[in-house]
Design a protein around this motif. Structure first.
Motif, PDB file in Angstrom:
ATOM      1  N   ALA A  34       2.994   3.159   9.535  1.00 49.38           N
ATOM      2  CA  ALA A  34       3.261   1.724   9.631  1.00 49.38           C
ATOM      3  C   ALA A  34       2.179   1.046  10.457  1.00 49.38           C
ATOM      4  CB  ALA A  34       4.621   1.482  10.260  1.00 49.38           C
ATOM      5  N   CYS A  60       9.725   1.805   9.436  1.00 48.42           N
ATOM      6  CA  CYS A  60       9.737   1.954   7.993  1.00 48.42           C
ATOM      7  C   CYS A  60      10.688   3.090   7.627  1.00 48.42           C
ATOM      8  CB  CYS A  60       8.315   2.261   7.518  1.00 48.42           C
ATOM      9  SG  CYS A  60       8.160   2.569   5.769  1.00 48.42           S
ATOM     10  N   GLY A 106       9.273   6.293   9.725  1.00 53.94           N
ATOM     11  CA  GLY A 106       7.980   6.212  10.370  1.00 53.94           C
ATOM     12  C   GLY A 106       8.163   6.093  11.869  1.00 53.94           C
ATOM     13  N   CYS A 112       3.601  -0.416   5.446  1.00 56.16           N
ATOM     14  CA  CYS A 112       3.969   0.988   5.591  1.00 56.16           C
ATOM     15  C   CYS A 112       3.581   1.720   4.318  1.00 56.16           C
ATOM     16  CB  CYS A 112       5.461   1.135   5.846  1.00 56.16           C
ATOM     17  SG  CYS A 112       6.045   2.845   5.900  1.00 56.16           S
TER      18      CYS A 112
END
Length: 114
Positions: A5, A94, A105, A21
């Motif tokens: 991201a 994300c 993420g 992302c």
């Protein structure tokens, strides 16, 4: 599967940011890609997601200010944040659902302050 991201940062109230992302690795079929956020001292909350078919879901509290989009060819998802206010300050994560597995993420920090 790795999620990278980017796009966070410091922005003044009323400003805009665009988060991105990208998913990489062993990716078969992505069901949806989306975003959550976690403000200091609060639980992580849903922000928006877009399914592989293009259906979008945006949390009511940010609807009209935030929008989500995807680039399926790049396995990427974007979150456009407009009219930001200090209450939007959070780490934005994300999230991707691939078949029945959910991936996260590391998050990107958005700070809204004058």
């Amino acid at each position: 599967v790795q999620l990278q991201a980017s796009g966070g940062g410091l922005v003044q109230p009323g400003g805009s940011l665009r988060l991105a992302c990208t998913a990489s690795g062993s990716i078969s079929s992505i069901n949806y890609m989306g975003w959550y956020r976690q403000a200091p001292g609060k639980q992580r909350e849903f922000v928006a997601r877009e399914s592989s078919g293009g259906s979008t879901y945006v949390e009511d509290s940010v609807k009209g200010r935030f929008s989500i989009s995807r680039d399926n060819a790049k396995n990427a998802v974007y979150l456009q944040l407009n009219s930001l206010n200090p209450e939007d300050t959070a780490v934005y994560f994300c999230n991707v659902l691939i078949e029945r597995s959910s991936y996260w993420g590391r998050g990107t920090l958005v700070t809204v302050s004058s």
